[in-house]
Write a protein that holds these residues in place. Structure first.
Motif, PDB file in Angstrom:
ATOM      1  N   SER A   1     109.230  24.636  34.257  1.00 45.67           N
ATOM      2  CA  SER A   1     108.974  25.232  32.945  1.00 45.67           C
ATOM      3  C   SER A   1     109.449  24.295  31.839  1.00 45.67           C
ATOM      4  O   SER A   1     110.489  23.642  31.957  1.00 45.67           O
ATOM      5  N   ILE A   2     108.690  24.267  30.737  1.00 41.54           N
ATOM      6  CA  ILE A   2     108.993  23.372  29.622  1.00 41.54           C
ATOM      7  C   ILE A   2     109.412  24.203  28.414  1.00 41.54           C
ATOM      8  O   ILE A   2     108.678  25.089  27.972  1.00 41.54           O
ATOM      9  N   VAL A   3     110.590  23.909  27.887  1.00 45.63           N
ATOM     10  CA  VAL A   3     111.066  24.528  26.649  1.00 45.63           C
ATOM     11  C   VAL A   3     110.824  23.528  25.521  1.00 45.63           C
ATOM     12  O   VAL A   3     111.330  22.411  25.549  1.00 45.63           O
ATOM     13  N   THR A   4     110.041  23.919  24.513  1.00 47.12           N
ATOM     14  CA  THR A   4     109.726  23.046  23.388  1.00 47.12           C
ATOM     15  C   THR A   4     110.248  23.676  22.101  1.00 47.12           C
ATOM     16  O   THR A   4     110.080  24.873  21.879  1.00 47.12           O
ATOM     17  N   THR A   5     110.885  22.860  21.257  1.00 49.33           N
ATOM     18  CA  THR A   5     111.433  23.348  19.992  1.00 49.33           C
ATOM     19  C   THR A   5     110.416  23.171  18.871  1.00 49.33           C
ATOM     20  O   THR A   5     109.429  22.434  19.030  1.00 49.33           O
TER      21      THR A   5
ATOM     22  N   ILE B   1     117.064  37.829  29.919  1.00 50.73           N
ATOM     23  CA  ILE B   1     118.128  36.813  29.911  1.00 50.73           C
ATOM     24  C   ILE B   1     118.094  36.029  28.604  1.00 50.73           C
ATOM     25  O   ILE B   1     119.139  35.745  28.003  1.00 50.73           O
ATOM     26  N   ILE B   2     116.886  35.678  28.148  1.00 48.85           N
ATOM     27  CA  ILE B   2     116.764  34.957  26.875  1.00 48.85           C
ATOM     28  C   ILE B   2     117.342  35.793  25.736  1.00 48.85           C
ATOM     29  O   ILE B   2     118.076  35.287  24.877  1.00 48.85           O
ATOM     30  N   LEU B   3     117.022  37.083  25.725  1.00 48.80           N
ATOM     31  CA  LEU B   3     117.534  37.969  24.680  1.00 48.80           C
ATOM     32  C   LEU B   3     119.064  37.928  24.642  1.00 48.80           C
ATOM     33  O   LEU B   3     119.671  37.760  23.573  1.00 48.80           O
ATOM     34  N   ALA B   4     119.696  38.075  25.795  1.00 51.37           N
ATOM     35  CA  ALA B   4     121.163  38.072  25.844  1.00 51.37           C
ATOM     36  C   ALA B   4     121.730  36.721  25.422  1.00 51.37           C
ATOM     37  O   ALA B   4     122.702  36.648  24.667  1.00 51.37           O
ATOM     38  N   PHE B   5     121.115  35.624  25.886  1.00 57.75           N
ATOM     39  CA  PHE B   5     121.647  34.295  25.603  1.00 57.75           C
ATOM     40  C   PHE B   5     121.466  33.908  24.133  1.00 57.75           C
ATOM     41  O   PHE B   5     122.323  33.255  23.548  1.00 57.75           O
ATOM     42  N   VAL B   6     120.336  34.291  23.547  1.00 52.49           N
ATOM     43  CA  VAL B   6     120.102  33.967  22.133  1.00 52.49           C
ATOM     44  C   VAL B   6     121.182  34.608  21.259  1.00 52.49           C
ATOM     45  O   VAL B   6     121.601  34.032  20.243  1.00 52.49           O
ATOM     46  N   MET B   7     121.658  35.768  21.651  1.00 53.78           N
ATOM     47  CA  MET B   7     122.690  36.457  20.874  1.00 53.78           C
ATOM     48  C   MET B   7     124.074  35.885  21.116  1.00 53.78           C
ATOM     49  O   MET B   7     125.022  36.217  20.405  1.00 53.78           O
ATOM     50  N   ASN B   8     124.233  35.027  22.116  1.00 53.56           N
ATOM     51  CA  ASN B   8     125.571  34.558  22.487  1.00 53.56           C
ATOM     52  C   ASN B   8     125.735  33.040  22.472  1.00 53.56           C
ATOM     53  O   ASN B   8     126.807  32.547  22.796  1.00 53.56           O
TER      54      ASN B   8
ATOM     55  N   ALA C   1     120.326  28.105  24.303  1.00 56.30           N
ATOM     56  CA  ALA C   1     120.233  29.465  24.846  1.00 56.30           C
ATOM     57  C   ALA C   1     119.003  29.622  25.728  1.00 56.30           C
ATOM     58  O   ALA C   1     119.075  30.138  26.852  1.00 56.30           O
ATOM     59  N   ILE C   2     117.854  29.146  25.225  1.00 59.32           N
ATOM     60  CA  ILE C   2     116.616  29.293  25.982  1.00 59.32           C
ATOM     61  C   ILE C   2     116.649  28.439  27.241  1.00 59.32           C
ATOM     62  O   ILE C   2     116.302  28.899  28.341  1.00 59.32           O
ATOM     63  N   SER C   3     117.060  27.181  27.106  1.00 59.05           N
ATOM     64  CA  SER C   3     117.093  26.277  28.264  1.00 59.05           C
ATOM     65  C   SER C   3     118.038  26.806  29.330  1.00 59.05           C
ATOM     66  O   SER C   3     117.732  26.755  30.528  1.00 59.05           O
ATOM     67  N   ASN C   4     119.182  27.332  28.920  1.00 62.80           N
ATOM     68  CA  ASN C   4     120.124  27.892  29.893  1.00 62.80           C
ATOM     69  C   ASN C   4     119.562  29.140  30.559  1.00 62.80           C
ATOM     70  O   ASN C   4     119.754  29.365  31.760  1.00 62.80           O
TER      71      ASN C   4
END
Length: 503
Positions: free
Chosen positions: A416-420, A447-454, A461-464
């Motif tokens: 999967s590719i995460v692009t900014t 998971i993205i929702l939780a990580f973006v908030m933290n 956050a997204i990559s993790n």
């Protein structure tokens, strides 16, 4: 670790030679030395080795490898697959050194003789290859692929396009590819990736300045060390309000499970307080499956959202929209309102992307982070092209869309590719085919929702989140599952095992 195209690698080489002053013959020597040092991990002194040498720089690397291995006392047969007068430049220089060292090359006329070797080095075709394999490479590679032995490709398997844009019908099937300085883009696209085997990256002494000067955008693999460096740790004095108030908007009469999985994943991944907005007709079903969340039953029509949510959205730190939401007009109305008014990060997934394709121009006017998580088919719908076009140009199309619409884009799939929004790209290295099952995307959204908030960084956050999601599937298959029987809910259950490796 930067990932490069063929043209970028050529540019890095030229800068290193022309501007920094390291000669090509030295880089080729470094390449051969580095490959041998790594290959020693796979070699047995008793094995008989063959090195298949083409005419370009890849062949030149093979000549250096042959000279070093012979000097170390290995039993090596070096096969030059072209006439000697086809060798030029640095490859010709090293061929002369090879000859002056007292070594000779052989001609490969009987391809069946390859059966007598335990190890074959593929130094036939490098990153400049495009199109279809020609004779004799086509026949040689076909013969090699029949052999159940150790096969090591130098930099890239012969027959593979470095950029991964060309269909691969036949290529050298390596057990290990030792790639030089930077992995090539095709190492992260399919079907090309299938031919690489295990990938080992070795340095050949190119200074970072050369890479930094040539590359216009970051394109990196996101590794375990990156997760360890960026994953936030909780304070001993933490309370639920410090770790995010998130809202999941989704669900319909036909898809009650999607918001359940997204919410459970968000809670398991560290979300402090999670609320679920669902059509009122499915409130009792969803609420009975999640005891840790809060709920907002919303007006429904035909089992889906009518188009409004009766709550103050400003109280949330991030919102996920789309899991199980369906394709009724109410979903589009609701998403349109969110894009126009929401002042927190918005994650759009599943049928939310179906609605977004109809109103995507609204993305250009949004000033707060928007995160899209399409799979190949959904990406094709957003772009108005075929899924095959997306698969052939995953990196380029992801970057173009993310920059044009100012979004963070997660193009899901193998690697999967995460692009900014600025065009930087981060490639995930975890996950397996066990995730090819309904509900997996809903879990990732949570998971993205939780990580973006933290996380302080949206990209991190997204990559993790993508890394952890894939790693959970890897853990399941490594322990007591197969790629057939993993459920999306199993992935949520495996998250604690993944987090334990980092905390």
């Amino acid at each position: 670790m930067q990932i490069v195209t063929a043209n970028e690698m050529y540019g890095i080489d030229r800068f290193t030679m022309d501007e920094i002053g390291l000669p090509g013959v030295l880089l080729m020597e470094n390449a051969g030395q580095a490959i041998v040092n790594k290959a020693l991990d796979f070699l047995d002194r008793k094995s008989k080795l063959a090195i298949l040498i083409g005419s370009g720089n890849n062949g030149g690397d093979g000549i250096v490898i042959a000279r070093i291995l012979k000097s170390l006392g290995f039993s090596v047969d070096a096969y030059l697959l072209v006439e000697e007068d086809c060798l030029k430049g640095d490859a010709l220089f090293h061929f002369k050194v090879y000859r002056k060292s007292g070594f000779d090359v052989m001609s490969l006329r009987d391809f069946s003789c390859l059966k007598k070797y335990q190890v074959i080095f593929d130094a036939m075709l490098g990153i400049g290859f495009k199109g279809e394999l020609r004779s004799p490479y086509r026949e040689i590679i076909s013969e090699c692929n029949k052999l159940d032995i150790t096969k090591i490709s130098v930099d890239i398997p012969s027959g593979i396009s470095a950029d991964g844009r060309h269909p691969t019908k036949l290529a050298f099937q390596a057990t290990t590819t030792i790639t030089l300085q930077h992995p090539k883009q095709s190492a992260y696209t399919y079907p090309a990736r299938n031919f690489y085997g295990n990938i080992e990256v070795v340095s050949i002494g190119i200074p970072p300045k050369a890479t930094n000067k040539v590359l216009q955008y970051d394109r990196k693999s996101w590794l375990s060390k990156d997760v360890e460096r960026t994953l936030p740790h909780r304070s001993p004095t933490a309370h639920k309000g410090m770790h995010g108030k998130g809202l999941v908007i989704g669900g319909s009469q036909e898809m009650t499970g999607a918001p359940i999985m997204t919410t459970k994943a968000a809670l398991t991944a560290g979300g402090g307080l999670i609320t679920v907005a669902i059509p009122d007709t499915i409130h009792s079903i969803v609420a009975s499956q999640i005891v840790e969340a809060m709920f907002i039953p919303c007006p429904a029509k035909n089992g889906q959202f009518q188009g409004e949510i009766n709550t103050d959205l400003s109280m949330y730190n991030a919102i996920a929209f789309g899991p199980g939401i369906g394709r009724e007009k109410g979903g589009e109305t609701l998403l349109s309102s969110l894009l126009e008014t929401l002042q927190v990060p918005l994650i759009v997934d599943a049928d939310g992307l179906y609605h977004l394709a109809l109103i995507k121009e609204k993305l250009k006017h949004r000033t707060y982070p928007t995160i899209l998580t399409p799979h190949t088919g959904e990406m094709a719908q957003l772009l108005g092209c075929s899924a095959n076009e997306v698969d052939q140009n995953r990196f380029e199309l992801s970057r173009e869309f993310a920059i044009q619409y100012g979004v963070y884009l997660v193009l899901k799939g193998p690697c999967s590719i995460v692009t900014t929004p600025t065009g930087a790209q981060y490639v995930n290295v975890t996950g397996n085919a066990a995730l090819a099952k309904g509900g997996s995307g809903d879990v990732l959204t949570g998971i993205i929702l939780a990580f973006v908030m933290n996380h302080p960084s949206i990209q991190e956050a997204i990559s993790n989140a993508v890394f952890v999601h894939g790693k959970a599937a890897d853990v399941l298959v490594e322990q007591n599952h197969t790629m057939l029987d993993v459920l999306a809910s199993d992935v949520i259950g495996a998250l604690p095992s993944v987090f334990r490796t980092f905390f």
